[in-house]
Design an enzyme around this catalytic site. Structure first.
Site, PDB file in Angstrom:
ATOM      1  N   HIS A  99      43.939  28.669   8.793  1.00 13.76           N
ATOM      2  CA  HIS A  99      45.301  28.546   8.476  1.00 13.76           C
ATOM      3  C   HIS A  99      46.279  29.205   7.443  1.00 13.76           C
ATOM      4  O   HIS A  99      45.322  29.680   6.760  1.00 13.76           O
ATOM      5  CB  HIS A  99      45.877  26.942   8.775  1.00 13.76           C
ATOM      6  N   HIS A 174      37.220  27.350   9.364  1.00 14.73           N
ATOM      7  CA  HIS A 174      36.880  25.781   9.739  1.00 14.73           C
ATOM      8  C   HIS A 174      36.606  25.228  10.750  1.00 14.73           C
ATOM      9  O   HIS A 174      37.510  25.912  12.132  1.00 14.73           O
ATOM     10  CB  HIS A 174      37.453  24.889   8.416  1.00 14.73           C
ATOM     11  N   ARG A 194      43.351  30.891  15.746  1.00 16.79           N
ATOM     12  CA  ARG A 194      41.640  30.994  16.759  1.00 16.79           C
ATOM     13  C   ARG A 194      41.563  31.527  16.629  1.00 16.79           C
ATOM     14  O   ARG A 194      42.137  33.288  16.557  1.00 16.79           O
ATOM     15  CB  ARG A 194      41.933  30.323  18.123  1.00 16.79           C
TER      16      ARG A 194
END
Length: 318
Positions: A99, A174, A194
């Site tokens: 993110h 993550h 992604r």
């Protein structure tokens, strides 16, 4: 103003399961229930009020009507509702992702970035997740490994168990692994980049898009040094137990193990309660609200409530 019992919007992402319906009694019209947004004022899904005079209204509508007083002074610096809280049922593994920071997301996505905290509510034996890198690598190596499908060779795979905690600041690589149910407290953002999706296809038979250029721009490729797992100071309040899960400038999250009774009063912030297990009675102004596993409650700032019962509750505020 009064405590609001909230209905959570749900998401049917392809990696999800059905525990949020079967174990948490959350309503969903889809076979897969990957996520339930337990506290949300986001444009991609917001809560609906289930009790009192505001029954049937959305949480954003209620907060607009009540005004800034309901959120409290600590929320005043935020130009938006500050947090989003989810329950996530990973029946299959999620994509490897990252993110962005506020600065990058505002410039490129038109919303704020995402720092988040995971609390492992439950998991199958042998479950694991990805939390950063095994060792420092260069940005160039990161990009090369994405493109030649060797990224997981340098990822930090962590075995998990119930009660583990992970703090995931913006820029941290993550991925939630298969068989993990997580409670997530995060910034109010839905921006995800992604970098690997294991070649999976969506319900229409198409690969889900990757965001390699943006991910390379925002990912911190140094080995993480933050503690994780069975962490957090524990305090006894009467017979109840409060465990610190995360505290930063964006949010605070604690786990309340309610035994008999506990009083909640935050003068300068609203409080979110998500019932992870058990049952309790919430008392406010001599009125009672029965709450159970899977329920979400929004308590306006400067309102005192008493809880009576035996339950495990995720308690969050700013």
């Amino acid at each position: 103003m009064y405590p609001l019992l909230l209905k959570a919007p749900t998401k049917d992402y392809l990696w999800g399961g059905n525990k949020l319906k079967t174990d948490f009694n959350l309503e969903s019209d889809t076979d897969i229930t990957a996520e339930a947004w337990m506290l949300s004022c986001h444009k991609d899904g917001s809560n609906t009020v289930l009790n009192g005079d505001m029954k049937g209204k959305s949480l954003p509508e209620v907060l607009k009507f009540w005004g800034a007083e309901a959120l409290g002074e600590n929320a005043a610096p935020f130009p938006y509702f500050p947090i989003l809280i989810k329950l996530i049922d990973a029946n299959n593994k999620l994509s490897v992702q990252v993110h962005p920071s506020d600065e990058y997301a505002l410039e490129n996505e038109g919303e704020f970035g995402k720092t988040e905290m995971w609390y492992v509510v439950d998991c199958k034996e042998g479950a694991e997740l990805i939390y950063g890198f095994l060792e420092d690598i260069s940005t160039e190596e990161f990009e090369r490994r994405i493109k030649d499908n060797t990224l997981t060779d340098v990822c930090n795979f962590v075995p998990v168990k119930k009660g583990d905690v992970f703090f995931i600041s913006a820029g941290t690589l993550h991925a939630i692994g298969e068989g993990i149910l997580i409670a997530e407290v995060q910034q109010n953002s839905n921006t995800t980049y992604r970098v690997s999706d294991y070649g999976r296809l969506d319900k229409d038979g198409n690969p889900r898009p990757l965001h390699i250029e943006k991910a390379v721009a925002v990912t911190k490729t140094q080995k993480l040094t933050l503690p994780y797992g069975q962490i957090g100071e524990v305090k006894y309040v009467g017979k109840s137990i409060v465990r610190d899960l995360a505290e930063c400038e964006l949010f605070t999250a604690k786990l309340l193990t309610l035994n008999e009774n506990y009083t909640i009063f935050k003068k300068y912030s609203f409080v979110s309660l998500v019932v992870i297990d058990g049952n309790a009675t919430l008392i406010y102004n001599n009125e009672t609200l029965k709450i159970k596993k899977g329920d979400s409650i929004f308590i306006p700032a400067n309102i005192k409530v008493d809880l009576i019962g035996t339950a495990e509750i995720l308690m969050s505020y700013v």
